[in-house]
Design an enzyme around this catalytic site. Sequence first.
Site, PDB file in Angstrom:
ATOM      1  N   GLY A 168      56.974  34.660  35.963  1.00 51.71           N
ATOM      2  CA  GLY A 168      56.619  34.878  34.552  1.00 51.71           C
ATOM      3  C   GLY A 168      57.856  34.799  33.676  1.00 51.71           C
ATOM      4  O   GLY A 168      58.929  35.272  34.052  1.00 51.71           O
TER       5      GLY A 168
ATOM      6  N   GLY B 290      61.638  37.321  39.140  1.00 49.83           N
ATOM      7  CA  GLY B 290      61.172  38.660  39.471  1.00 49.83           C
ATOM      8  C   GLY B 290      61.165  38.917  40.961  1.00 49.83           C
ATOM      9  O   GLY B 290      61.899  38.269  41.725  1.00 49.83           O
TER      10      GLY B 290
ATOM     11  N   GLY C 234      59.036  38.213  43.408  1.00 54.13           N
ATOM     12  CA  GLY C 234      58.743  37.080  44.300  1.00 54.13           C
ATOM     13  C   GLY C 234      59.915  36.133  44.397  1.00 54.13           C
ATOM     14  O   GLY C 234      60.276  35.654  45.479  1.00 54.13           O
ATOM     15  N   THR C 235      60.552  35.884  43.259  1.00 56.65           N
ATOM     16  CA  THR C 235      61.688  34.957  43.231  1.00 56.65           C
ATOM     17  C   THR C 235      62.846  35.492  44.055  1.00 56.65           C
ATOM     18  O   THR C 235      63.502  34.756  44.794  1.00 56.65           O
ATOM     19  CB  THR C 235      62.135  34.739  41.775  1.00 56.65           C
ATOM     20  OG1 THR C 235      61.024  34.252  41.019  1.00 56.65           O
ATOM     21  CG2 THR C 235      63.309  33.781  41.679  1.00 56.65           C
TER      22      THR C 235
ATOM     23  N   ILE D  46      59.720  41.596  32.409  1.00 56.06           N
ATOM     24  CA  ILE D  46      59.418  42.647  31.411  1.00 56.06           C
ATOM     25  C   ILE D  46      58.958  43.921  32.111  1.00 56.06           C
ATOM     26  O   ILE D  46      59.031  45.006  31.557  1.00 56.06           O
ATOM     27  CB  ILE D  46      58.318  42.205  30.409  1.00 56.06           C
ATOM     28  CG1 ILE D  46      56.979  41.959  31.129  1.00 56.06           C
ATOM     29  CG2 ILE D  46      58.746  41.014  29.569  1.00 56.06           C
ATOM     30  CD1 ILE D  46      55.797  41.833  30.183  1.00 56.06           C
ATOM     31  N   ASP D  47      58.525  43.769  33.385  1.00 56.79           N
ATOM     32  CA  ASP D  47      57.927  44.921  34.090  1.00 56.79           C
ATOM     33  C   ASP D  47      58.947  45.979  34.505  1.00 56.79           C
ATOM     34  O   ASP D  47      58.563  47.103  34.810  1.00 56.79           O
ATOM     35  CB  ASP D  47      57.202  44.438  35.363  1.00 56.79           C
ATOM     36  CG  ASP D  47      56.166  43.384  35.052  1.00 56.79           C
ATOM     37  OD1 ASP D  47      55.858  42.573  35.945  1.00 56.79           O
ATOM     38  OD2 ASP D  47      55.684  43.339  33.902  1.00 56.79           O
TER      39      ASP D  47
ATOM     40  N   MET E 119      51.393  45.432  29.331  1.00 60.56           N
ATOM     41  CA  MET E 119      51.643  44.816  30.628  1.00 60.56           C
ATOM     42  C   MET E 119      52.526  45.712  31.502  1.00 60.56           C
ATOM     43  O   MET E 119      52.812  46.846  31.138  1.00 60.56           O
ATOM     44  CB  MET E 119      52.301  43.442  30.411  1.00 60.56           C
ATOM     45  CG  MET E 119      51.346  42.376  29.977  1.00 60.56           C
ATOM     46  SD  MET E 119      52.172  40.768  29.942  1.00 60.56           S
ATOM     47  CE  MET E 119      50.756  39.672  30.075  1.00 60.56           C
TER      48      MET E 119
ATOM     49  N   ARG F 156      38.428  52.136  19.735  1.00 57.96           N
ATOM     50  CA  ARG F 156      38.670  50.688  19.776  1.00 57.96           C
ATOM     51  C   ARG F 156      39.830  50.401  20.710  1.00 57.96           C
ATOM     52  O   ARG F 156      40.706  51.247  20.883  1.00 57.96           O
ATOM     53  CB  ARG F 156      39.035  50.161  18.380  1.00 57.96           C
ATOM     54  CG  ARG F 156      37.937  50.278  17.344  1.00 57.96           C
ATOM     55  CD  ARG F 156      36.800  49.318  17.599  1.00 57.96           C
ATOM     56  NE  ARG F 156      35.834  49.273  16.521  1.00 57.96           N
ATOM     57  CZ  ARG F 156      34.839  50.143  16.346  1.00 57.96           C
ATOM     58  NH1 ARG F 156      34.724  51.152  17.203  1.00 57.96           N
ATOM     59  NH2 ARG F 156      33.997  50.018  15.349  1.00 57.96           N
TER      60      ARG F 156
ATOM     61  N   ARG G  90      55.778  39.054  26.124  1.00 57.65           N
ATOM     62  CA  ARG G  90      56.676  38.153  26.876  1.00 57.65           C
ATOM     63  C   ARG G  90      57.294  37.090  25.960  1.00 57.65           C
ATOM     64  O   ARG G  90      58.044  36.230  26.420  1.00 57.65           O
ATOM     65  CB  ARG G  90      55.913  37.458  27.991  1.00 57.65           C
ATOM     66  CG  ARG G  90      55.321  38.338  29.017  1.00 57.65           C
ATOM     67  CD  ARG G  90      55.608  37.852  30.421  1.00 57.65           C
ATOM     68  NE  ARG G  90      55.323  36.457  30.617  1.00 57.65           N
ATOM     69  CZ  ARG G  90      54.398  36.007  31.459  1.00 57.65           C
ATOM     70  NH1 ARG G  90      53.681  36.861  32.163  1.00 57.65           N
ATOM     71  NH2 ARG G  90      54.205  34.709  31.612  1.00 57.65           N
TER      72      ARG G  90
HETATM   73  O1  F6P Z   1      55.424  39.922  35.575  1.00 59.92           O
HETATM   74  C1  F6P Z   1      55.295  39.773  34.204  1.00 59.92           C
HETATM   75  C2  F6P Z   1      53.849  39.744  33.828  1.00 59.92           C
HETATM   76  O2  F6P Z   1      53.736  39.550  32.465  1.00 59.92           O
HETATM   77  C3  F6P Z   1      53.082  40.986  34.209  1.00 59.92           C
HETATM   78  O3  F6P Z   1      53.363  42.080  33.369  1.00 59.92           O
HETATM   79  C4  F6P Z   1      51.683  40.460  34.118  1.00 59.92           C
HETATM   80  O4  F6P Z   1      50.766  41.233  34.851  1.00 59.92           O
HETATM   81  C5  F6P Z   1      51.837  39.075  34.742  1.00 59.92           C
HETATM   82  O5  F6P Z   1      53.179  38.680  34.483  1.00 59.92           O
HETATM   83  C6  F6P Z   1      50.925  38.017  34.176  1.00 59.92           C
HETATM   84  O6  F6P Z   1      51.102  36.872  35.000  1.00 59.92           O
HETATM   85  P1  F6P Z   1      50.765  35.390  34.453  1.00 59.92           P
HETATM   86  O7  F6P Z   1      51.849  35.027  33.488  1.00 59.92           O
HETATM   87  O8  F6P Z   1      50.804  34.537  35.701  1.00 59.92           O
HETATM   88  O9  F6P Z   1      49.428  35.462  33.812  1.00 59.92           O
END
Ligand code: F6P
Length: 344
Positions: free
Chosen positions: A10, A108, A110-111, A132-133, A175, A257, A266
Amino acid sequence: MKIGILSAGGDCPGINAAIRGVGKTAIIEYGMEVVGIINGFTGLVEKDVIELKENMLSGILTLGGTILGTSRLKPYKPDEDEDPRKIPELIKKNYHELGLDGLVCIGGNGTQKTADLLSQEGLNVVGVPKTIDNDIWGTEVTFGFDTAVHIATEAIDRLHTTANSHKRVMVIEVMGHHAGWIALHAGMAGGGDVIIIPEIEHDIDLISKYLLERSNKKKPYSIVVVAEGIEIPKKKKKSAGAYIAKQIKKRTGLETRETILGYTQRGGTPTSTDRILATEFGSYTAELLYKKEFGNMVAMKNGKVGKVSLNEVGGKLKLIEASNNKLIKKGRHMGICFGDCMPK
Ligand code: F6P
């Protein structure tokens, strides 16, 4: 030395600042040749690269996203019918055919896992944590996080005025994947009355009771901040925020709401904090490559930029330790509800 830089997973604000930090330091300080690898690991598979000259690195510090593009290709997690060695072997072959002496993997969890596996196969790799997480183990913070918190906080600030006008409960989902860092920090910065994160099991009945109590005490409105990764009944197709809003409405009758903040967290230009962090991470990455200290990920440790071995990082998540998190403790003392017990 000739080094390649890729960004994978991401995107987030700050990646270009990191690319600039690596590239400028490598070229100016260490006289290296730098290539940009297009669209993450896909670019290595396809030998899709561009030469990164110093002048191409100007003007990108403030730019959101990544000039190199990204992808979510996982070289060690091929499709079912694919030979699991095909992509890693192709990457290794192309790494050598491109004449690379070093590879920078900006990404992140995985990378960094992929970076570790490639390092174990003999590639000279340095990882740069980004997301961002803020959920990458081994570093106290990642760039992208401060900007996402800033964006989410500004959104929460705006919800206060409309909630007050209509005397409503406003639920905002942010997120963070499986972690609650953005929800916790933006919730505290934005004055959330209820903050629900994956690391604390929440009780929707208790939350509803608390919101009703607030209403009975003539509190004009309430703000509920929800991390996207909280546990909700699997059969519900809704997002976490929509589910929580529906349950609150059903249980309290209060006008409710929801806002799903999504990808705005992002996008756009990084904050100054993220620009500095990304620049420091990038510049130190070039130093590690120059010193041939491969197999590491740059990291923030005890407030200083350092390194951690990639094989320690791979596959681990850094979640909030709710029982001893200082921000949660202070929040509880201020009567903020985290969904697990009634505030005093
Ligand atoms: O890892 C960053 C992130 O924005 C997470 O917060 C979110 O759940 C995910 O990526 C969304 O993934 P994608 O960009 O593949 O929809």
